[in-house]
Design an enzyme around this catalytic site. Structure first.
Site, mmCIF file in Angstrom:
data_model
loop_
_atom_site.group_PDB
_atom_site.id
_atom_site.type_symbol
_atom_site.label_atom_id
_atom_site.label_comp_id
_atom_site.label_asym_id
_atom_site.label_seq_id
_atom_site.Cartn_x
_atom_site.Cartn_y
_atom_site.Cartn_z
ATOM 1 N N HIS A 92 0.811 -1.217 0.000
ATOM 2 C CA HIS A 92 0.000 0.000 0.000
ATOM 3 C C HIS A 92 0.849 1.274 0.000
ATOM 4 O O HIS A 92 0.323 2.371 -0.189
ATOM 5 C CB HIS A 92 -0.993 0.001 1.178
ATOM 6 C CG HIS A 92 -0.410 0.346 2.508
ATOM 7 N ND1 HIS A 92 -0.087 -0.595 3.465
ATOM 8 C CD2 HIS A 92 -0.105 1.544 3.055
ATOM 9 C CE1 HIS A 92 0.382 0.004 4.536
ATOM 10 N NE2 HIS A 92 0.380 1.305 4.326
ATOM 11 N N ASP A 143 -0.930 -7.473 1.611
ATOM 12 C CA ASP A 143 -0.231 -6.182 1.631
ATOM 13 C C ASP A 143 1.263 -6.395 1.863
ATOM 14 O O ASP A 143 1.778 -6.233 2.968
ATOM 15 C CB ASP A 143 -0.823 -5.290 2.723
ATOM 16 C CG ASP A 143 -0.301 -3.861 2.654
ATOM 17 O OD1 ASP A 143 0.283 -3.493 1.616
ATOM 18 O OD2 ASP A 143 -0.470 -3.121 3.644
ATOM 19 N N SER A 239 4.137 2.691 7.936
ATOM 20 C CA SER A 239 3.701 1.611 7.061
ATOM 21 C C SER A 239 4.897 0.928 6.398
ATOM 22 O O SER A 239 5.853 1.582 5.992
ATOM 23 C CB SER A 239 2.772 2.157 5.967
ATOM 24 O OG SER A 239 1.563 2.601 6.511
#
Length: 328
Positions: A92, A143, A239
Site C-alpha cells: 500500500h 499487503d 507503514s
C-alpha cells in the site's frame, strides 16, 4: 518419460539442497546489531511508549522516500533490508501514482534522523518494485511488496539484513517484540524526526476478532500486535516497517510482521495489524530468485500468466528458526 522423471527428481533435490544451505548460511548472517551492546540494552518494562532509538539499534530499518514536486524527497514508508539487493515493505506504500515511478523513489539506509544524514547514512536508487499480485487496495489483503535497489546494499555496523520468520513460533519464546519508525506518535498529529522504538505484544487473532475489536475481519495472513487497551502503536508513515521479536534460544530478532493497518493509532481494543511474514515466505523466495525475477520481467512485458517453477535463492532470502510452534 523415465528421463523426464529423473530430471525432475534431480531438480527437486538440487532445490532442496540449495534452500537448506541458504537458510543455514543466512541464519548466521542476519539480524546482527554490531553498534549495540545487547548486554546493556534495556528492552523491557521501561519501554511503554515511543522513545528515541539508539544509533544502529535497528540496522535493517529503511526509509522509503518519494520525490515531491519541488524535487526534494519525503519519508513516506519504512521497510527492512533482507539481503544485498532487496528491501521488504508494504504494497500500500505504492498506491500513489508517483510511487509507481521507480525514478521517484529513494531508499535511505542507516538513518536515525529524518532531517539530516549522518556519516552512517547513505541512499540507493530503486530498480524495481514488486507488489503482490493479489494485493487488494480496498481490503489491504496481501499487503506485501519487495523493492530491488540498483546497486548492492553495503553492510556496515549500522546497516544489516534482518532474519525472516519462516516457521511457527511459540509466543512464550518471543520477547521482546519491537517496532520502530518515524511516524506519528500515538496518533497525536506529532511527527517524529528521530527514529522511535517501542515494545508491543503479539495478541491472539481470536481476541482481535472479537465483535468490539475487529469483528472477525482478520484472517490467518495477518498478525495483531499492540496492547489490549490504549497504548503504543504504529501510525502514519510507519507503514511497511518491520515488527521484530527476539527469539529465545537464538539471541536474535526475527521479523514476524510488516506494518499494515489499524483503526486509529493507540486506540482502545484496536491494536495494529501486520502482514504475517511467515505466510509469504515462498512468495519472497520466488520473487527474489533469478527465475522469479525473469518471470516478473516477462509479466511486465507481456502480462504472462505466472508459473510454478522452483529455484533456490541467491544470497539473502530468509532464515530458519527451527522451533516447534504453539502459536502464530
Amino acid at each position: 518419460m523415465q528421463l523426464l522423471k529423473l530430471a525432475f527428481f534431480h531438480l527437486f533435490l538440487l532445490t532442496l539442497c540449495c534452500a537448506t544451505n541458504a537458510a543455514e548460511h543466512r541464519n548466521s548472517e542476519c539480524s546482527h546489531r554490531p553498534a549495540v551492546n545487547e548486554e546493556e540494552e534495556d528492552l523491557g518494562s521501561e519501554i511503554l511508549g515511543n522513545h528515541d532509538a539508539d544509533p544502529g539499534a535497528w540496522p535493517w530499518l529503511v526509509s522509503v522516500q518519494i520525490a515531491s514536486k519541488d524535487g526534494t524527497y519525503r519519508h513516506t514508508c519504512s521497510g527492512s533490508v533482507i539481503d544485498n539487493y532487496w528491501v521488504l515493505t508494504a504494497a500500500h506504500c505504492f498506491k500513489a501514482k508517483v510511487a509507481n515511478n521507480v525514478e521517484k523513489i529513494m531508499l535511505v539506509f542507516g538513518l536515525e534522523q529524518i532531517s539530516r544524514f549522518s556519516k552512517n547514512t547513505y541512499a540507493r536508487p530503486v530498480a524495481e518494485v514488486i507488489k503482490h499480485e493479489n494485493y487488494n487496495p480496498d481490503t489491504e489483503a496481501n499487503d506485501i511488496a519487495l523493492i530491488k535497489v540498483t546497486n548492492p546494499i553495503v553492510f556496515t555496523n549500522y546497516i544489516q539484513p534482518v532474519c525472516l520468520q519462516n516457521q511457527r513460533l511459540d509466543i512464550a519464546e518471543l520477547k521482546p517484540c519491537v517496532t520502530a519508525g518515524w511516524g506519528m506518535v500515538e496518533g497525536k498529529d506529532k511527527w517524529t524526526d528521530i527514529l522511535q522504538e517501542q515494545e508491543i505484544s503479539i495478541i491472539p487473532t481470536a481476541i482481535c476478532n472479537q465483535g468490539d475489536w475487529y469483528n472477525g475481519s482478520l484472517n490467518d495472513k495477518v498478525l495483531c500486535a499492540g496492547f489490549k487497551w490504549a497504548g503504543p502503536d504504529r501510525c502514519q508513515t510507519d507503514s511497511g516497517g518491520p515488527l521484530v521479536c527476539k527469539v529465545l534460544g537464538t539471541g536474535k530478532f526475527y521479523q514476524l510482521g510488516i506494518t499494515n493497518w489499524g483503526l486509529g493509532c493507540g486506540q482502545k481494543i484496536h491494536p495494529g495489524i501486520y502482514t504475517s511474514v511467515r505466510k509469504y515466505i515462498e512468495w519472497i523466495q520466488w520473487k527474489t530468485s533469478k527465475f522469479g525475477q525473469m518471470q516478473t520481467s516477462n509479466e511486465h512485458a507481456r502480462m504472462a500468466t505466472p508459473n510454478n517453477s522452483a529455484t533456490c535463492l541467491h544470497y539473502g532470502f530468509l532464515t530458519s528458526v527451527g522451533l516447534v510452534s504453539l502459536f502464530i
